[in-house]
Design a protein around this motif. Structure first.
Motif, PDB file in Angstrom:
ATOM      1  N   GLY A 173       4.960  -5.369   7.559  1.00  0.00           N
ATOM      2  CA  GLY A 173       5.518  -6.628   7.571  1.00  0.00           C
ATOM      3  C   GLY A 173       6.950  -6.884   7.975  1.00  0.00           C
ATOM      4  N   GLY A 174       6.916  -5.911   8.994  1.00  0.00           N
ATOM      5  CA  GLY A 174       8.492  -6.002   9.519  1.00  0.00           C
ATOM      6  C   GLY A 174       8.499  -6.689  10.805  1.00  0.00           C
ATOM      7  N   PHE A 175       9.486  -7.735  11.020  1.00  0.00           N
ATOM      8  CA  PHE A 175       9.368  -8.540  11.992  1.00  0.00           C
ATOM      9  C   PHE A 175       9.874  -7.477  13.492  1.00  0.00           C
ATOM     10  N   TRP A 176       8.835  -7.681  14.340  1.00  0.00           N
ATOM     11  CA  TRP A 176       9.249  -6.938  15.687  1.00  0.00           C
ATOM     12  C   TRP A 176      10.364  -7.761  16.237  1.00  0.00           C
ATOM     13  N   HIS A 177      11.396  -6.968  16.936  1.00  0.00           N
ATOM     14  CA  HIS A 177      12.535  -7.440  17.362  1.00  0.00           C
ATOM     15  C   HIS A 177      12.455  -8.607  18.270  1.00  0.00           C
ATOM     16  N   LYS A 178      11.310  -8.179  19.302  1.00  0.00           N
ATOM     17  CA  LYS A 178      10.690  -9.336  20.346  1.00  0.00           C
ATOM     18  C   LYS A 178       9.338  -9.003  20.583  1.00  0.00           C
ATOM     19  N   LYS A 179       8.732  -9.933  21.111  1.00  0.00           N
ATOM     20  CA  LYS A 179       7.072  -9.702  21.324  1.00  0.00           C
ATOM     21  C   LYS A 179       6.992  -8.546  22.254  1.00  0.00           C
ATOM     22  N   ARG A 180       7.900  -8.416  23.213  1.00  0.00           N
ATOM     23  CA  ARG A 180       7.789  -7.426  24.348  1.00  0.00           C
ATOM     24  C   ARG A 180       8.192  -6.042  23.845  1.00  0.00           C
ATOM     25  N   TYR A 181       8.946  -5.899  22.661  1.00  0.00           N
ATOM     26  CA  TYR A 181       9.465  -4.925  22.012  1.00  0.00           C
ATOM     27  C   TYR A 181       8.319  -4.573  21.024  1.00  0.00           C
ATOM     28  N   THR A 182       7.410  -4.097  21.343  1.00  0.00           N
ATOM     29  CA  THR A 182       6.169  -3.707  20.210  1.00  0.00           C
ATOM     30  C   THR A 182       6.155  -2.926  19.188  1.00  0.00           C
ATOM     31  N   HIS A 183       6.017  -3.002  18.176  1.00  0.00           N
ATOM     32  CA  HIS A 183       6.114  -2.151  16.824  1.00  0.00           C
ATOM     33  C   HIS A 183       7.552  -1.769  16.430  1.00  0.00           C
ATOM     34  N   GLN A 184       8.393  -2.503  17.024  1.00  0.00           N
ATOM     35  CA  GLN A 184      10.105  -1.972  16.874  1.00  0.00           C
ATOM     36  C   GLN A 184      10.716  -3.009  15.881  1.00  0.00           C
ATOM     37  N   MET A 185      11.404  -2.465  15.000  1.00  0.00           N
ATOM     38  CA  MET A 185      12.373  -3.008  14.333  1.00  0.00           C
ATOM     39  C   MET A 185      13.929  -2.674  14.590  1.00  0.00           C
ATOM     40  N   TRP A 186      14.712  -3.450  14.841  1.00  0.00           N
ATOM     41  CA  TRP A 186      16.153  -3.194  15.159  1.00  0.00           C
ATOM     42  C   TRP A 186      17.088  -3.946  14.296  1.00  0.00           C
ATOM     43  N   LEU A 187      18.250  -3.165  13.864  1.00  0.00           N
ATOM     44  CA  LEU A 187      19.224  -3.646  12.896  1.00  0.00           C
ATOM     45  C   LEU A 187      19.807  -5.008  13.355  1.00  0.00           C
ATOM     46  N   ASP A 188      19.825  -5.168  14.828  1.00  0.00           N
ATOM     47  CA  ASP A 188      20.366  -6.317  15.315  1.00  0.00           C
ATOM     48  C   ASP A 188      19.414  -7.586  14.501  1.00  0.00           C
ATOM     49  N   GLY A 189      18.235  -7.410  14.437  1.00  0.00           N
ATOM     50  CA  GLY A 189      17.337  -8.645  14.064  1.00  0.00           C
ATOM     51  C   GLY A 189      17.634  -9.143  12.568  1.00  0.00           C
ATOM     52  N   LEU A 190      18.191  -8.600  11.796  1.00  0.00           N
ATOM     53  CA  LEU A 190      18.217  -8.980  10.429  1.00  0.00           C
ATOM     54  C   LEU A 190      19.511  -9.973  10.363  1.00  0.00           C
ATOM     55  N   TYR A 191      20.464  -9.794  11.274  1.00  0.00           N
ATOM     56  CA  TYR A 191      21.356 -10.772  11.456  1.00  0.00           C
ATOM     57  C   TYR A 191      20.915 -11.994  12.408  1.00  0.00           C
ATOM     58  N   MET A 192      20.107 -11.922  13.142  1.00  0.00           N
ATOM     59  CA  MET A 192      19.614 -12.746  14.045  1.00  0.00           C
ATOM     60  C   MET A 192      18.813 -13.702  13.262  1.00  0.00           C
ATOM     61  N   ALA A 193      17.983 -13.286  12.367  1.00  0.00           N
ATOM     62  CA  ALA A 193      17.004 -14.202  11.783  1.00  0.00           C
ATOM     63  C   ALA A 193      17.083 -14.512  10.275  1.00  0.00           C
ATOM     64  N   GLU A 194      17.448 -13.543   9.342  1.00  0.00           N
ATOM     65  CA  GLU A 194      17.393 -13.564   8.071  1.00  0.00           C
ATOM     66  C   GLU A 194      18.349 -14.548   7.385  1.00  0.00           C
ATOM     67  N   PRO A 195      19.816 -14.927   7.808  1.00  0.00           N
ATOM     68  CA  PRO A 195      20.385 -15.832   7.242  1.00  0.00           C
ATOM     69  C   PRO A 195      20.053 -17.220   7.534  1.00  0.00           C
ATOM     70  N   PHE A 196      19.290 -17.414   8.775  1.00  0.00           N
ATOM     71  CA  PHE A 196      18.749 -18.949   9.024  1.00  0.00           C
ATOM     72  C   PHE A 196      17.668 -19.027   8.142  1.00  0.00           C
ATOM     73  N   TYR A 197      16.711 -17.895   8.157  1.00  0.00           N
ATOM     74  CA  TYR A 197      15.526 -18.157   7.307  1.00  0.00           C
ATOM     75  C   TYR A 197      15.842 -18.439   5.868  1.00  0.00           C
ATOM     76  N   ALA A 198      16.775 -17.707   5.415  1.00  0.00           N
ATOM     77  CA  ALA A 198      17.257 -18.086   3.868  1.00  0.00           C
ATOM     78  C   ALA A 198      17.808 -19.356   3.869  1.00  0.00           C
ATOM     79  N   GLN A 199      18.451 -19.901   4.485  1.00  0.00           N
ATOM     80  CA  GLN A 199      18.921 -21.295   4.687  1.00  0.00           C
ATOM     81  C   GLN A 199      18.260 -22.166   4.927  1.00  0.00           C
ATOM     82  N   TYR A 200      17.425 -22.080   5.759  1.00  0.00           N
ATOM     83  CA  TYR A 200      16.132 -22.897   5.806  1.00  0.00           C
ATOM     84  C   TYR A 200      15.415 -23.139   4.672  1.00  0.00           C
ATOM     85  N   THR A 201      14.898 -22.070   4.137  1.00  0.00           N
ATOM     86  CA  THR A 201      14.303 -22.069   2.857  1.00  0.00           C
ATOM     87  C   THR A 201      15.110 -22.929   1.847  1.00  0.00           C
ATOM     88  N   LYS A 202      16.318 -22.573   1.667  1.00  0.00           N
ATOM     89  CA  LYS A 202      17.069 -23.421   0.625  1.00  0.00           C
ATOM     90  C   LYS A 202      16.875 -24.806   0.819  1.00  0.00           C
TER      91      LYS A 202
END
Length: 422
Positions: A173-202
């Motif tokens: 269930g972990g987001f791939w960092h990019k579609k072309r970076y298959t099967h990969q999670m990067w630390l960078d991605g947590l900052y790129m997506a999760e604050p937006f995801y949480a604020q949008y949800t709120k």
């Protein structure tokens, strides 16, 4: 009086009048020249960036001076939708909140106004790339929509939320960092997506839909801890490849081989920022706060004690080629300061943030004659894989371009300045 004498008197009077006019003009010209010279001296003594402002505003003004159009942040020739814009404009939001100077709001608005079409289409953005980096500037949309009520901003934010709904994932269930970076999670991605995801949800989700989203957000932190944490040091590796196919991936664990400063910086900022939106009663809050405390303790063990800064490769400060790096150090100062201010970390981390901030000012900041502030020794970019291939070796990280005023450093520097009220 004779006609001849009368003519002489008239001629004499005319000459006197001409002389007086010439003298008057000369004096006027001299006064004008002196005034212009005084104005010139006054202008040269005034600084483009006043030094009596706080560091946060001085750096923000310096960024606006360097990049009059926010769409060209990060030294690009053409406007683009990217994460660096969102990072610096998040900092701009906070400077505007403190100062209430319209210049900063206008800078934020101009970015969205330029890149969001009337129908909500985001210029230069392609959802099919499923690139987590592109989510970050969505923070700008969530900031502007409640203020402007412009539907195009809501539509564009909906598009980014749609990307998250379709983002490729690892088997757990972990987001791939990019579609072309298959099967990969990067630390960078947590900052790129999760604050937006949480604020949008709120802002826009309720009930079970909101609960499901919050659970997925926390799940990203759980997975990055599970897959990239080095239990011996407490540090987290830059990335993880579930398939273990990448040349940089450990054959057994799938992790990349080094602890990159900025990757850890992204992760720290992700934790303190996502907590702004995660509900107080959500069990994931305590988990993330626990991760944050573990993270902060591990960082102190590899901090350069003399300067309070951190090296590009965190745990190898004694190796040739490594250097004290500005973007990661600024991110850590911000994470520590906000974490302590919000009560997530103990107050000793506020002192540590002060120490780091002082180290940044003394070692990495220079000020030009006109007051423009520069942040030096910034790693320009680093990643994993791709073409040309980035192998995540020590040599790779320390040999990437080093430059001044990278927005991945100036943005966190501004936010750290605000947290520390500098």
């Amino acid at each position: 009086m004779k006609k001849k004498e009368y003519s002489i008197v008239i001629s004499s009077a005319f000459l006197v009048l001409v002389f007086l006019m010439m003298f008057s003009c000369k004096n006027e010209n001299n006064e004008t020249s002196e005034t212009a010279e005084n104005d010139s001296n006054k202008n040269t003594s005034e600084k483009a960036i006043p030094e009596d402002l706080k560091w946060s505003e001085r750096m923000m003004l310096s960024e606006i001076k360097r990049f009059p159009k926010a769409s060209k942040l990060d030294f690009v020739d053409k406007p683009r939708w990217s994460y660096t814009n969102g990072l610096v404009l998040t900092a701009a939001q906070r400077v505007y909140k403190q100062t209430q100077k319209e210049k900063y709001y206008d800078y934020i608005y101009a970015y969205a106004d330029e890149l969001i079409e009337e129908n909500g289409i985001i210029k230069t953005y392609d959802i099919e790339k499923y690139n987590l980096d592109m989510i970050k500037s969505g923070d700008v949309l969530l900031y502007l929509y409640p203020k402007t009520k412009e539907e195009r901003f809501k539509k564009a934010a909906d598009t980014l939320r749609k990307q998250l709904a379709g983002q490729p994932k690892t088997s757990d269930g972990g987001f791939w960092h990019k579609k072309r970076y298959t099967h990969q999670m990067w630390l960078d991605g947590l900052y790129m997506a999760e604050p937006f995801y949480a604020q949008y949800t709120k802002m826009f989700s309720e009930g079970d839909k909101a609960e499901k989203a919050y659970n997925e957000i926390v799940r990203q932190f759980d997975l990055i801890q599970e897959h990239t944490l080095d239990k011996e040091t407490g540090l987290l590796y830059h990335g993880w490849d579930e398939s273990k196919e990448q040349k940089w991936a450990n054959n057994e664990t799938g992790t990349s081989p080094n602890f990159w400063s900025r990757a850890m910086g992204w992760y720290g900022m992700a934790m303190v920022d996502v907590l702004d939106y995660l509900p107080e009663d959500h069990p994931g809050r305590e988990k993330i706060i626990g991760y944050l405390n573990q993270y902060a303790e591990a960082l102190l063990k590899v901090q350069d004690q003399e300067t309070g800064l951190w090296y590009q490769v965190l745990d190898k400060g004694d190796q040739d080629g490594n250097y004290l790096e500005a973007t990661g150090s600024s991110m850590f100062a911000y994470t520590f300061a906000k974490g302590a201010n919000q009560g997530y970390l103990s107050q000793k981390y506020l002192e540590e943030a002060e120490k780091t901030y002082k180290g940044i000012i003394n070692n990495l900041v220079t000020v030009e004659d006109d007051g423009t502030v520069n942040l030096n020794q910034c790693c320009a970019v680093a990643g994993l894989g791709g073409d040309p291939y980035r192998d995540a070796s020590f040599e790779y990280y320390v040999n990437e371009e080093i430059r001044s005023n990278d927005p991945k450093g100036t943005g966190p520097f501004i936010m750290a300045s605000l947290e520390l009220n500098k």
